[in-house]
Design a protein around this motif. Structure first.
Motif, PDB file in Angstrom:
ATOM      1  N   PRO A 100       8.314 -15.160 -26.283  1.00  0.00           N
ATOM      2  CA  PRO A 100       8.729 -13.907 -26.921  1.00  0.00           C
ATOM      3  C   PRO A 100       9.500 -12.973 -25.990  1.00  0.00           C
ATOM      4  O   PRO A 100      10.398 -12.254 -26.441  1.00  0.00           O
ATOM      5  N   VAL A 101       9.185 -12.965 -24.720  1.00  0.00           N
ATOM      6  CA  VAL A 101       9.901 -12.101 -23.775  1.00  0.00           C
ATOM      7  C   VAL A 101      11.347 -12.575 -23.614  1.00  0.00           C
ATOM      8  O   VAL A 101      12.271 -11.765 -23.544  1.00  0.00           O
ATOM      9  N   VAL A 102      11.553 -13.885 -23.593  1.00  0.00           N
ATOM     10  CA  VAL A 102      12.907 -14.433 -23.498  1.00  0.00           C
ATOM     11  C   VAL A 102      13.720 -13.999 -24.715  1.00  0.00           C
ATOM     12  O   VAL A 102      14.872 -13.585 -24.597  1.00  0.00           O
ATOM     13  N   ARG A 103      13.112 -14.067 -25.882  1.00  0.00           N
ATOM     14  CA  ARG A 103      13.801 -13.631 -27.103  1.00  0.00           C
ATOM     15  C   ARG A 103      14.183 -12.161 -27.007  1.00  0.00           C
ATOM     16  O   ARG A 103      15.306 -11.769 -27.341  1.00  0.00           O
ATOM     17  N   ILE A 104      13.274 -11.337 -26.514  1.00  0.00           N
ATOM     18  CA  ILE A 104      13.541  -9.904 -26.391  1.00  0.00           C
ATOM     19  C   ILE A 104      14.682  -9.655 -25.403  1.00  0.00           C
ATOM     20  O   ILE A 104      15.587  -8.854 -25.677  1.00  0.00           O
ATOM     21  N   VAL A 105      14.660 -10.334 -24.276  1.00  0.00           N
ATOM     22  CA  VAL A 105      15.719 -10.164 -23.268  1.00  0.00           C
ATOM     23  C   VAL A 105      17.073 -10.566 -23.851  1.00  0.00           C
ATOM     24  O   VAL A 105      18.068  -9.848 -23.700  1.00  0.00           O
ATOM     25  N   LYS A 106      17.102 -11.709 -24.524  1.00  0.00           N
ATOM     26  CA  LYS A 106      18.359 -12.163 -25.125  1.00  0.00           C
ATOM     27  C   LYS A 106      18.836 -11.200 -26.209  1.00  0.00           C
ATOM     28  O   LYS A 106      20.034 -10.899 -26.297  1.00  0.00           O
ATOM     29  N   ASP A 107      17.917 -10.694 -27.025  1.00  0.00           N
ATOM     30  CA  ASP A 107      18.285  -9.752 -28.076  1.00  0.00           C
ATOM     31  C   ASP A 107      18.822  -8.453 -27.487  1.00  0.00           C
ATOM     32  O   ASP A 107      19.789  -7.879 -27.992  1.00  0.00           O
ATOM     33  N   MET A 108      18.207  -7.983 -26.416  1.00  0.00           N
ATOM     34  CA  MET A 108      18.666  -6.740 -25.785  1.00  0.00           C
ATOM     35  C   MET A 108      20.049  -6.929 -25.173  1.00  0.00           C
ATOM     36  O   MET A 108      20.908  -6.033 -25.281  1.00  0.00           O
ATOM     37  N   ALA A 109      20.282  -8.059 -24.535  1.00  0.00           N
ATOM     38  CA  ALA A 109      21.601  -8.326 -23.938  1.00  0.00           C
ATOM     39  C   ALA A 109      22.667  -8.392 -25.038  1.00  0.00           C
ATOM     40  O   ALA A 109      23.759  -7.831 -24.897  1.00  0.00           O
ATOM     41  N   ALA A 110      22.330  -9.051 -26.140  1.00  0.00           N
ATOM     42  CA  ALA A 110      23.271  -9.115 -27.270  1.00  0.00           C
ATOM     43  C   ALA A 110      23.474  -7.718 -27.866  1.00  0.00           C
ATOM     44  O   ALA A 110      24.592  -7.367 -28.267  1.00  0.00           O
ATOM     45  N   GLY A 111      22.433  -6.939 -27.903  1.00  0.00           N
ATOM     46  CA  GLY A 111      22.545  -5.567 -28.394  1.00  0.00           C
ATOM     47  C   GLY A 111      23.472  -4.729 -27.526  1.00  0.00           C
ATOM     48  O   GLY A 111      24.228  -3.892 -28.044  1.00  0.00           O
ATOM     49  N   PHE A 145      27.562 -10.159 -18.813  1.00  0.00           N
ATOM     50  CA  PHE A 145      26.149  -9.901 -18.507  1.00  0.00           C
ATOM     51  C   PHE A 145      25.234 -10.539 -19.551  1.00  0.00           C
ATOM     52  O   PHE A 145      24.148 -11.035 -19.220  1.00  0.00           O
ATOM     53  N   ASN A 146      25.653 -10.554 -20.801  1.00  0.00           N
ATOM     54  CA  ASN A 146      24.889 -11.221 -21.847  1.00  0.00           C
ATOM     55  C   ASN A 146      24.770 -12.716 -21.540  1.00  0.00           C
ATOM     56  O   ASN A 146      23.692 -13.298 -21.674  1.00  0.00           O
ATOM     57  N   THR A 147      25.859 -13.308 -21.102  1.00  0.00           N
ATOM     58  CA  THR A 147      25.833 -14.728 -20.752  1.00  0.00           C
ATOM     59  C   THR A 147      24.910 -14.974 -19.566  1.00  0.00           C
ATOM     60  O   THR A 147      24.160 -15.955 -19.547  1.00  0.00           O
ATOM     61  N   VAL A 148      24.949 -14.082 -18.592  1.00  0.00           N
ATOM     62  CA  VAL A 148      24.036 -14.192 -17.443  1.00  0.00           C
ATOM     63  C   VAL A 148      22.593 -14.176 -17.929  1.00  0.00           C
ATOM     64  O   VAL A 148      21.782 -15.026 -17.528  1.00  0.00           O
ATOM     65  N   ALA A 149      22.266 -13.212 -18.781  1.00  0.00           N
ATOM     66  CA  ALA A 149      20.897 -13.104 -19.289  1.00  0.00           C
ATOM     67  C   ALA A 149      20.494 -14.370 -20.039  1.00  0.00           C
ATOM     68  O   ALA A 149      19.381 -14.897 -19.842  1.00  0.00           O
ATOM     69  N   GLU A 150      21.380 -14.881 -20.882  1.00  0.00           N
ATOM     70  CA  GLU A 150      21.066 -16.096 -21.642  1.00  0.00           C
ATOM     71  C   GLU A 150      20.861 -17.295 -20.731  1.00  0.00           C
ATOM     72  O   GLU A 150      19.918 -18.068 -20.909  1.00  0.00           O
ATOM     73  N   GLU A 151      21.754 -17.457 -19.760  1.00  0.00           N
ATOM     74  CA  GLU A 151      21.647 -18.605 -18.841  1.00  0.00           C
ATOM     75  C   GLU A 151      20.355 -18.540 -18.027  1.00  0.00           C
ATOM     76  O   GLU A 151      19.671 -19.550 -17.865  1.00  0.00           O
ATOM     77  N   LEU A 152      20.031 -17.352 -17.510  1.00  0.00           N
ATOM     78  CA  LEU A 152      18.798 -17.213 -16.728  1.00  0.00           C
ATOM     79  C   LEU A 152      17.566 -17.446 -17.582  1.00  0.00           C
ATOM     80  O   LEU A 152      16.612 -18.104 -17.152  1.00  0.00           O
ATOM     81  N   CYS A 153      17.585 -16.918 -18.797  1.00  0.00           N
ATOM     82  CA  CYS A 153      16.447 -17.129 -19.703  1.00  0.00           C
ATOM     83  C   CYS A 153      16.284 -18.603 -20.039  1.00  0.00           C
ATOM     84  O   CYS A 153      15.165 -19.124 -20.027  1.00  0.00           O
TER      85      CYS A 153
END
Length: 160
Positions: free
Chosen positions: A81-92, A64-72
């Motif tokens: 900044p929203v992309v950074r937040i989404v990626k950080d949350m997925a990594a979290g 799911f983290n990879t999905v979020a990163e690829e989509l972002c």
């Protein structure tokens, strides 16, 4: 037929993640060693179920983290900044799963007698210790380079 194609697509997604995400390779190697060394421990079905669930949870989170990163990456041409937040949350999310998987591992594998058994096994069988060392070296190369990097390196050496 559609049903079987869905498995093909799912496996293709997993393979993509392994090929392109170093952390997924780390999780895969760690899971392999956990299951191999679990043979030295006294474990119930429930313990194995907990370990399987923990491993699956971490790997699913990484997918799911990879999905979020690829989509972002696909939707944002530059920093947002929203992309950074989404990626950080997925990594979290992956981090939370990994920490709890480690806690499950401590609960299940904290058996000092089993650690002694592992040491005695390798002390009595130096060839197995060598095999373990080789497997660790291969695992490190796999984690760093990935299957695609290893394949490309082999192809380059054949062409020379």
């Amino acid at each position: 037929m559609r049903f079987f194609k869905s498995f093909k697509y799912a496996f293709r997604g997993i393979v993509y993640c392994i090929n392109n995400e170093r952390n997924m390779r780390i999780h895969t190697v760690a899971a392999l060693y956990v299951f191999v060394f679990s043979l030295f421990f006294k474990m119930s079905r429930t313990s194995y179920a907990a370990v399987f669930l923990a491993v699956a949870m971490v790997m699913a989170a990484e997918l799911f983290n990879t999905v979020a990163e690829e989509l972002c990456d696909m939707t944002a041409a530059s920093f947002h900044p929203v992309v950074r937040i989404v990626k950080d949350m997925a990594a979290g999310a992956v981090l939370v799963c990994a920490v709890f998987a480690a806690a499950v591992g401590i609960c299940v594998f904290w058996q000092p007698a089993a650690f002694l058994k592992i040491l005695q096994f390798f002390a009595a069988k130096p060839l197995m210790l060598l095999l373990l060392a080789v497997s660790v070296a291969v695992s490190i190369v796999f984690i760093i380079s990935g299957p695609i990097g290893i394949r490309d390196h082999i192809r380059r050496n054949r062409e020379e």
